[in-house]
Design an enzyme around this catalytic site. Structure first.
Site, mmCIF file in Angstrom:
data_model
loop_
_atom_site.group_PDB
_atom_site.id
_atom_site.type_symbol
_atom_site.label_atom_id
_atom_site.label_comp_id
_atom_site.label_asym_id
_atom_site.label_seq_id
_atom_site.Cartn_x
_atom_site.Cartn_y
_atom_site.Cartn_z
ATOM 1 N N ARG A 75 3.880 -23.972 29.022
ATOM 2 C CA ARG A 75 4.642 -23.249 27.992
ATOM 3 C C ARG A 75 6.124 -23.188 28.348
ATOM 4 O O ARG A 75 6.980 -23.261 27.452
ATOM 5 C CB ARG A 75 4.051 -21.843 27.802
ATOM 6 C CG ARG A 75 4.578 -21.137 26.558
ATOM 7 C CD ARG A 75 3.833 -19.841 26.296
ATOM 8 N NE ARG A 75 4.040 -18.877 27.366
ATOM 9 C CZ ARG A 75 3.403 -17.716 27.459
ATOM 10 N NH1 ARG A 75 2.504 -17.376 26.549
ATOM 11 N NH2 ARG A 75 3.647 -16.894 28.448
ATOM 12 N N LYS A 177 9.219 -19.001 24.573
ATOM 13 C CA LYS A 177 9.686 -17.797 25.268
ATOM 14 C C LYS A 177 11.175 -17.937 25.553
ATOM 15 O O LYS A 177 11.609 -18.101 26.700
ATOM 16 C CB LYS A 177 8.869 -17.605 26.554
ATOM 17 C CG LYS A 177 8.379 -16.183 26.718
ATOM 18 C CD LYS A 177 7.289 -16.076 27.733
ATOM 19 C CE LYS A 177 7.294 -14.740 28.427
ATOM 20 N NZ LYS A 177 7.313 -13.555 27.586
ATOM 21 N N GLU A 213 3.130 -10.216 15.524
ATOM 22 C CA GLU A 213 2.873 -9.701 16.873
ATOM 23 C C GLU A 213 3.890 -8.602 17.158
ATOM 24 O O GLU A 213 4.670 -8.225 16.276
ATOM 25 C CB GLU A 213 2.959 -10.823 17.904
ATOM 26 C CG GLU A 213 4.327 -11.482 17.998
ATOM 27 C CD GLU A 213 4.438 -12.458 19.169
ATOM 28 O OE1 GLU A 213 3.781 -12.255 20.202
ATOM 29 O OE2 GLU A 213 5.224 -13.413 19.050
HETATM 30 N N1 PLP Z 1 4.101 -12.214 22.706
HETATM 31 C C1 PLP Z 1 5.301 -12.012 23.246
HETATM 32 C C2 PLP Z 1 6.446 -11.892 22.327
HETATM 33 C C3 PLP Z 1 5.443 -11.917 24.634
HETATM 34 O O1 PLP Z 1 6.633 -11.707 25.177
HETATM 35 C C4 PLP Z 1 4.308 -12.028 25.457
HETATM 36 C C5 PLP Z 1 4.442 -11.959 26.911
HETATM 37 O O2 PLP Z 1 4.504 -12.924 27.602
HETATM 38 C C6 PLP Z 1 3.080 -12.250 24.859
HETATM 39 C C7 PLP Z 1 3.000 -12.329 23.492
HETATM 40 C C8 PLP Z 1 1.860 -12.414 25.690
HETATM 41 O O3 PLP Z 1 1.811 -13.683 26.275
HETATM 42 P P1 PLP Z 1 1.038 -13.924 27.613
HETATM 43 O O4 PLP Z 1 -0.353 -13.435 27.401
HETATM 44 O O5 PLP Z 1 1.087 -15.389 27.817
HETATM 45 O O6 PLP Z 1 1.746 -13.163 28.667
HETATM 46 C C1 COI Z 2 5.145 -10.721 29.761
HETATM 47 O O1 COI Z 2 4.147 -10.107 29.381
HETATM 48 O O2 COI Z 2 5.094 -11.465 30.761
HETATM 49 C C2 COI Z 2 6.414 -10.646 29.055
HETATM 50 O O3 COI Z 2 7.225 -11.499 29.291
HETATM 51 C C3 COI Z 2 6.687 -9.551 28.120
HETATM 52 C C4 COI Z 2 7.973 -8.854 28.450
HETATM 53 C C5 COI Z 2 8.390 -8.000 27.299
HETATM 54 C C6 COI Z 2 7.856 -8.052 29.704
#
Ligand code: PLP
Ligand code: COI
Length: 330
Positions: A75, A177, A213
């Site tokens: 990612r 991200k 989200e």
């Molecule tokens: N959505 C957003 C906007 C996020 O910043 C995050 C955090 O990383 C997630 C979803 C959840 O993603 P992940 O489960 O890969 O941490």
């Molecule tokens: C994460 O869950 O890793 C994120 O990057 C979310 C952030 C708002 C702390």
């Protein structure tokens, strides 16, 4: 080391690599936690910056494991491509992870108290630009910070609100991200906090009809039949936690799942709701305010069951049948 909240703690060492003259240099550790930059660096002028978040756990039998870092690596490179940042080599990413974990071993919390070492990899444009163009030099860094729960003191569940602000445009950057996605959600989230909400639920920007989200986590629902339902959208982050939950439900827990567009009008049809992400883990949601209507959710056991199944794997307390843990050899 015990960690309570979700805050930056400056650890002794972090990993770094530099991109110059069209190639990434060798990753190495540094004690330097600050960065010297041109005042006109791409990251400062045009937000050319992407990041990731993953967690390292210390298991009861004292192994050091990271949850699905390969997906974060993939990612991160998707994010890099969209932001005109040169992608990283897999071996460099994993070398940084290993160097970093081994150099900060004593700061990896015991997972028994819910702690972990949060790992923040990030890449940004470091050379000067003035016209709108990409930097041609970049810096990759990976640091760690011992963390506890992201949402604190909310045992009864989080209060969320549907917001009028938009997070991501169709065909924009919501699916990667990019730091810019988070900069623009600072104002809405500080407003939400001021009004007593933990986070904002964003709708699709084009029609304002469908649930997307929150600012820092994906959202999952459980319907009356016990099916886990989660929004399908091109403009949300493909959460690794959400993808893991769906796989766990289908393959291990025997829970049906659906990934589909969810209308904001459907919010009242669900019985349970949770936020999921690396930082959020799976945090139960108690209510969502949509305009004048407050929809309440009660814990019905499903979210708790999924959370336990997931965190038991993450902490090495259940067999890793899906092969999700990457072990760091000490
Ligand atoms: N959505 C957003 C906007 C996020 O910043 C995050 C955090 O990383 C997630 C979803 C959840 O993603 P992940 O489960 O890969 O941490
Ligand atoms: C994460 O869950 O890793 C994120 O990057 C979310 C952030 C708002 C702390």
């Amino acid at each position: 080391m015990k960690a309570s909240g979700f805050n930056y703690v400056k650890l002794p060492k972090r990993a770094v690599a530099y991109y110059k003259n069209g190639a990434w240099g060798k990753p190495h550790l540094t004690r330097k936690a600050t960065i010297d930059l041109s005042e006109s660096a791409g990251v400062l002028q045009y937000a050319q910056s992407v990041f990731e978040g993953m967690k390292i756990y210390r298991t009861k039998d004292n192994r050091i494991v990271c949850f699905r870092p390969e997906l974060n690596f993939l990612r991160l490179n998707d994010s890099c491509e969209r932001m005109m940042i040169p992608t990283l080599k897999k071996e460099d990413f994993f070398e940084c992870l290993n160097l970093l974990a081994k150099a900060n071993l004593k700061y990896i919390p015991e997972s028994s108290d819910g702690g972990s070492l949060y790992i923040r990899p990030f890449v940004f444009g470091s050379s000067a630009v003035l016209g709108l163009k990409s930097s041609d030099e970049f810096e990759f860094r990976m640091f760690g910070s011992p963390v506890g729960p992201y949402f604190q003191g909310k045992a009864e569940g989080l209060a969320l609100r549907v917001t009028d602000y938009d997070r991501a445009a169709p065909h924009g950057t919501g699916h990667i991200k990019a730091s810019l996605n988070y900069a623009m959600s600072l104002y809405p989230v500080s407003e939400a906090h001021r009004l007593g909400f933990a986070e904002n639920v964003y709708l699709d920007a084009a029609t304002r009809t469908y649930i997307e989200e929150t600012g820092g986590a994906n959202i999952i629902f459980v319907d009356k039949n016990g099916t886990v339902v989660t929004p399908k959208s091109e403009s949300i982050l493909p959460s690794i936690t959400r993808r893991s939950i769906l796989e766990l439900c289908e393959k291990v827990l025997g829970i049906k799942t659906e990934e589909r567009k969810i209308k904001v009008d459907e919010l009242g049809d669900f019985v349970e709701c949770g936020l999921c992400g690396t930082a959020a883990v799976i945090s139960p949601v108690a209510s969502i305010l949509n305009g004048e209507t407050k929809i309440e959710y009660k814990e019905n056991g499903a979210i708790q069951k999924i959370r336990k199944a997931l965190t038991d794997i993450q902490k090495g307390e259940a067999e890793d049948t899906l092969n999700w843990l990457y072990e760091i050899k000490q």
